[in-house]
Design a protein around this motif. Structure first.
Motif, PDB file in Angstrom:
ATOM      1  N   PHE A 115     -17.501  27.657  -1.598  1.00 57.65           N
ATOM      2  CA  PHE A 115     -16.483  28.517  -0.999  1.00 57.65           C
ATOM      3  C   PHE A 115     -16.563  29.925  -1.577  1.00 57.65           C
ATOM      4  CE2 PHE A 115     -12.353  30.539  -1.511  1.00 57.65           C
ATOM      5  CZ  PHE A 115     -11.952  30.673  -0.188  1.00 57.65           C
ATOM      6  N   ILE A 116     -16.631  30.032  -2.875  1.00 59.12           N
ATOM      7  CA  ILE A 116     -16.681  31.343  -3.526  1.00 59.12           C
ATOM      8  C   ILE A 116     -17.918  32.117  -3.061  1.00 59.12           C
ATOM      9  CG2 ILE A 116     -16.983  32.522  -5.745  1.00 59.12           C
ATOM     10  CD1 ILE A 116     -15.117  30.327  -6.927  1.00 59.12           C
ATOM     11  N   LYS A 117     -19.056  31.467  -3.064  1.00 61.12           N
ATOM     12  CA  LYS A 117     -20.300  32.128  -2.643  1.00 61.12           C
ATOM     13  C   LYS A 117     -20.206  32.616  -1.200  1.00 61.12           C
ATOM     14  CE  LYS A 117     -25.154  31.241  -1.847  1.00 61.12           C
ATOM     15  NZ  LYS A 117     -26.088  30.226  -1.455  1.00 61.12           N
ATOM     16  N   SER A 125      -3.738  28.088  -9.976  1.00 61.61           N
ATOM     17  CA  SER A 125      -4.399  26.988  -9.269  1.00 61.61           C
ATOM     18  C   SER A 125      -5.778  27.453  -8.828  1.00 61.61           C
ATOM     19  CB  SER A 125      -3.575  26.562  -8.058  1.00 61.61           C
ATOM     20  OG  SER A 125      -4.263  25.567  -7.336  1.00 61.61           O
ATOM     21  N   GLU A 126      -6.808  26.854  -9.411  1.00 64.41           N
ATOM     22  CA  GLU A 126      -8.162  27.326  -9.156  1.00 64.41           C
ATOM     23  C   GLU A 126      -8.668  27.051  -7.743  1.00 64.41           C
ATOM     24  OE1 GLU A 126     -10.820  23.617 -10.861  1.00 64.41           O
ATOM     25  OE2 GLU A 126     -10.642  25.428 -12.042  1.00 64.41           O
ATOM     26  N   ASN A 127      -7.928  26.331  -6.952  1.00 59.63           N
ATOM     27  CA  ASN A 127      -8.347  26.044  -5.580  1.00 59.63           C
ATOM     28  C   ASN A 127      -7.549  26.802  -4.532  1.00 59.63           C
ATOM     29  OD1 ASN A 127     -10.323  24.260  -6.473  1.00 59.63           O
ATOM     30  ND2 ASN A 127      -8.852  22.588  -6.580  1.00 59.63           N
ATOM     31  N   ILE A 179     -13.552  22.501   4.792  1.00 58.47           N
ATOM     32  CA  ILE A 179     -13.347  22.366   3.338  1.00 58.47           C
ATOM     33  C   ILE A 179     -11.937  22.739   2.898  1.00 58.47           C
ATOM     34  CG2 ILE A 179     -15.801  22.699   2.861  1.00 58.47           C
ATOM     35  CD1 ILE A 179     -15.020  25.516   1.785  1.00 58.47           C
ATOM     36  N   LEU A 180     -11.079  23.042   3.842  1.00 56.60           N
ATOM     37  CA  LEU A 180      -9.696  23.356   3.505  1.00 56.60           C
ATOM     38  C   LEU A 180      -8.944  22.088   3.110  1.00 56.60           C
ATOM     39  CD1 LEU A 180      -8.725  25.893   6.300  1.00 56.60           C
ATOM     40  CD2 LEU A 180      -9.326  26.398   3.917  1.00 56.60           C
ATOM     41  N   ALA A 181      -8.129  22.197   2.081  1.00 50.63           N
ATOM     42  CA  ALA A 181      -7.289  21.078   1.657  1.00 50.63           C
ATOM     43  C   ALA A 181      -6.045  20.971   2.539  1.00 50.63           C
ATOM     44  CB  ALA A 181      -6.884  21.248   0.192  1.00 50.63           C
ATOM     45  N   GLN A 184     -11.484  20.713  -4.048  1.00 51.37           N
ATOM     46  CA  GLN A 184     -12.092  20.980  -5.351  1.00 51.37           C
ATOM     47  C   GLN A 184     -13.618  20.931  -5.303  1.00 51.37           C
ATOM     48  OE1 GLN A 184     -10.866  21.963  -8.339  1.00 51.37           O
ATOM     49  NE2 GLN A 184     -12.954  21.951  -9.120  1.00 51.37           N
ATOM     50  N   GLU A 185     -14.176  19.947  -4.643  1.00 55.28           N
ATOM     51  CA  GLU A 185     -15.623  19.782  -4.624  1.00 55.28           C
ATOM     52  C   GLU A 185     -16.354  20.898  -3.864  1.00 55.28           C
ATOM     53  OE1 GLU A 185     -13.991  17.213  -1.234  1.00 55.28           O
ATOM     54  OE2 GLU A 185     -13.416  17.624  -3.309  1.00 55.28           O
ATOM     55  N   SER A 186     -15.616  21.703  -3.129  1.00 53.84           N
ATOM     56  CA  SER A 186     -16.222  22.787  -2.346  1.00 53.84           C
ATOM     57  C   SER A 186     -16.014  24.160  -2.980  1.00 53.84           C
ATOM     58  CB  SER A 186     -15.629  22.788  -0.939  1.00 53.84           C
ATOM     59  OG  SER A 186     -15.881  21.557  -0.310  1.00 53.84           O
TER      60      SER A 186
END
Length: 92
Positions: free
Chosen positions: A19-21, A47-49, A82-84, A13-15
């Motif tokens: 990530f999008i950019k 799911s936004e992530n 940054i992958l969950a 979430q914090e990334s």
């Protein structure tokens, strides 16, 4: 024969904004590659992530050339931490 790659990613979430950019930057550069027919990023509606990257190349060589590009290598180094969870990758 065309090469299609579908990658399912879940990021921390914090990334999300970074990530999008970075992913849109990769998308833009990848679309300019010779042999890249399509390169899209989609966000999961529930799911936004969770995201999906959909890539289409003219052939195996175009896909191999993509993997050797500087922007691809830079992106891999960026995204892995940054992958969950592990990405799911389908290649057709």
């Amino acid at each position: 024969m065309k090469k299609v790659i579908i990658i399912h990613l879940e990021i921390k979430q914090e990334s999300r904004e970074t990530f999008i950019k970075e992913t849109f930057s990769l998308t833009s550069k990848s679309r300019e590659e010779k042999g890249c027919l399509e390169y899209n990023i989609l966000e999961n509606c529930y799911s936004e992530n969770k995201f999906m990257i959909y890539e289409v190349y003219e052939n195996n060589k175009a896909f191999d050339d993509h993997k050797e590009s500087d922007h691809y290598k830079k992106y891999i180094n960026f995204v892995m931490p940054i992958l969950a969870k592990e990405p799911v990758i389908d290649i057709y």
